[in-house]
Design an enzyme around this catalytic site. Structure first.
Site, PDB file in Angstrom:
ATOM      1  N   ASP A   1       0.836  -1.210   0.000  1.00 30.40           N
ATOM      2  CA  ASP A   1       0.000   0.000   0.000  1.00 30.40           C
ATOM      3  C   ASP A   1       0.871   1.260   0.000  1.00 30.40           C
ATOM      4  O   ASP A   1       0.349   2.379  -0.072  1.00 30.40           O
ATOM      5  CB  ASP A   1      -1.025  -0.004   1.139  1.00 30.40           C
ATOM      6  N   SER A   2       2.194   1.091   0.038  1.00 31.75           N
ATOM      7  CA  SER A   2       3.098   2.224  -0.191  1.00 31.75           C
ATOM      8  C   SER A   2       2.845   2.837  -1.569  1.00 31.75           C
ATOM      9  O   SER A   2       3.287   3.953  -1.834  1.00 31.75           O
ATOM     10  CB  SER A   2       4.563   1.775  -0.079  1.00 31.75           C
TER      11      SER A   2
ATOM     12  N   ASP B   1      -1.075  -6.173  -0.139  1.00 33.70           N
ATOM     13  CA  ASP B   1      -1.434  -5.544   1.137  1.00 33.70           C
ATOM     14  C   ASP B   1      -2.936  -5.336   1.240  1.00 33.70           C
ATOM     15  O   ASP B   1      -3.568  -4.866   0.278  1.00 33.70           O
ATOM     16  CB  ASP B   1      -0.781  -4.149   1.224  1.00 33.70           C
TER      17      ASP B   1
ATOM     18  N   LYS C   1      -1.053  -9.396   2.925  1.00 30.59           N
ATOM     19  CA  LYS C   1      -0.294  -8.941   4.091  1.00 30.59           C
ATOM     20  C   LYS C   1      -1.167  -7.961   4.856  1.00 30.59           C
ATOM     21  O   LYS C   1      -1.900  -7.172   4.249  1.00 30.59           O
ATOM     22  CB  LYS C   1       1.008  -8.266   3.667  1.00 30.59           C
TER      23      LYS C   1
ATOM     24  N   GLU D   1      -1.149  -5.398   8.618  1.00 26.58           N
ATOM     25  CA  GLU D   1      -0.356  -4.853   9.720  1.00 26.58           C
ATOM     26  C   GLU D   1      -1.020  -5.153  11.053  1.00 26.58           C
ATOM     27  O   GLU D   1      -2.245  -5.113  11.171  1.00 26.58           O
ATOM     28  CB  GLU D   1      -0.206  -3.329   9.543  1.00 26.58           C
TER      29      GLU D   1
ATOM     30  N   GLU E   1       9.390  -4.217  10.274  1.00 27.61           N
ATOM     31  CA  GLU E   1       9.811  -2.925   9.693  1.00 27.61           C
ATOM     32  C   GLU E   1      10.402  -2.009  10.770  1.00 27.61           C
ATOM     33  O   GLU E   1       9.896  -1.938  11.905  1.00 27.61           O
ATOM     34  CB  GLU E   1       8.612  -2.230   9.021  1.00 27.61           C
TER      35      GLU E   1
END
Ligand code: KIV
Length: 275
Positions: free
Chosen positions: A47-48, A86, A116, A118, A184
């Site tokens: 999602d960056s 993501d 993925k 978080e 991270e």
């Protein structure tokens, strides 16, 4: 019925069989995915892309539809690497059911191998819910960009208390069934301790060589996203300045009428044919 066509794409099993080192990068488009594909084990549609592709301030406004569109593009470009996508902010935190609906949409629409998300202990129930229903999940702990407003973007795990919390996150995510964990922006000693302790591979970004694999944002590595380069990034190329130079040369050629040349035109010097 077998079609007789065997996919040569790496699967989640590749990460379950060993401890790497795994080479991982982000990809958002088919053309970049095609270039990275022969060299990497895993491509993450991160999602960056919110900042890198869309110029957003953070990952928070990224939507599931954006992730699906870019996931489809990457799957068209990559035929060997394992591709995971993501889950964006707001698409999975509410409940395991919400997460399953988001993840199943992503997998069905893209054909990617997993998702993925978080979060640590607070997401363990959701990770268990997904993995028991056939959705491979990669965890993401330590610095979590989707929590930018709550926790900021500073390196994690300096104090004993913080290290204990992140270590508990790693154990919870692994026990819940994640096939790998992205760590991270985390202090080296903690990343090492977690990697030695958990039974699944860790993939570091700013988390030292102690991890079982490494991931970077491709545009950072290539010098394409030059607005800000985190200190943990090694720039392997300066494509940003190469692009600027190329475009400046093109602009000069067009303004001086040097481009297009005869070799770039159709039928220079030949008249019209009669019909
Ligand atoms: O969104 C992303 O690109 C990521 C990587 C930085 C791990 O989550």
């Amino acid at each position: 019925m077998s079609t007789g066509v065997r996919s040569r794409r790496l699967t989640i099993r590749h990460f379950q069989k060993g401890r790497g080192p795994f080479v991982c990068l982000t990809a958002y488009t088919a053309s970049i995915a095609r270039l990275l594909d022969p060299h990497v084990d895993l491509l993450l549609v991160g999602d960056s892309l919110g900042m890198v592709i869309y110029g957003l301030e953070s990952t928070l406004p990224v939507t599931l539809d954006m992730m699906i569109a870019h996931g489809q593009a990457v799957m068209r470009g990559a035929h060997r690497a394992c591709v995971i996508i993501d889950l964006p902010f707001g698409s999975y935190q509410e409940s395991p059911g919400q997460a399953f609906r988001a993840a199943s949409r992503v997998l069905a629409a893209t054909g990617a191998a997993g998702v993925k998300l978080e979060g640590g202990t607070e997401m363990a129930e959701t990770i268990g819910f997904l993995t028991r229903r056939g959705v491979p999940v990669c965890g993401h702990i330590g610095l979590m960009p989707q929590s930018v407003h709550a926790a900021g973007l500073r390196a994690q795990g300096r104090t004993e208390k913080e290290a204990a919390r992140i270590s508990a996150d790693a154990h919870a995510v692994a026990e819940a069934g994640a096939f790998a964990i992205v760590i991270e922006g985390t202090y080296e000693a903690l990343a090492r301790q977690i990697t030695e302790a958990v039974p699944v591979p860790t993939i570091g970004i700013g988390a030292s060589p102690a991890c079982d694999g490494q991931i970077l944002v491709t545009d950072d590595l290539l010098g394409l996203f030059a607005e800000f380069t985190p200190s943990f990034v090694k720039r392997y190329a300066e494509l940003g300045s190469a692009v600027s130079q190329a475009v400046a040369a093109y602009a000069e050629d067009v303004r001086d009428r040097r481009f297009p040349g005869p070799e770039h035109c159709f039928g220079v010097g030949s008249g019209f044919r009669s019909d």
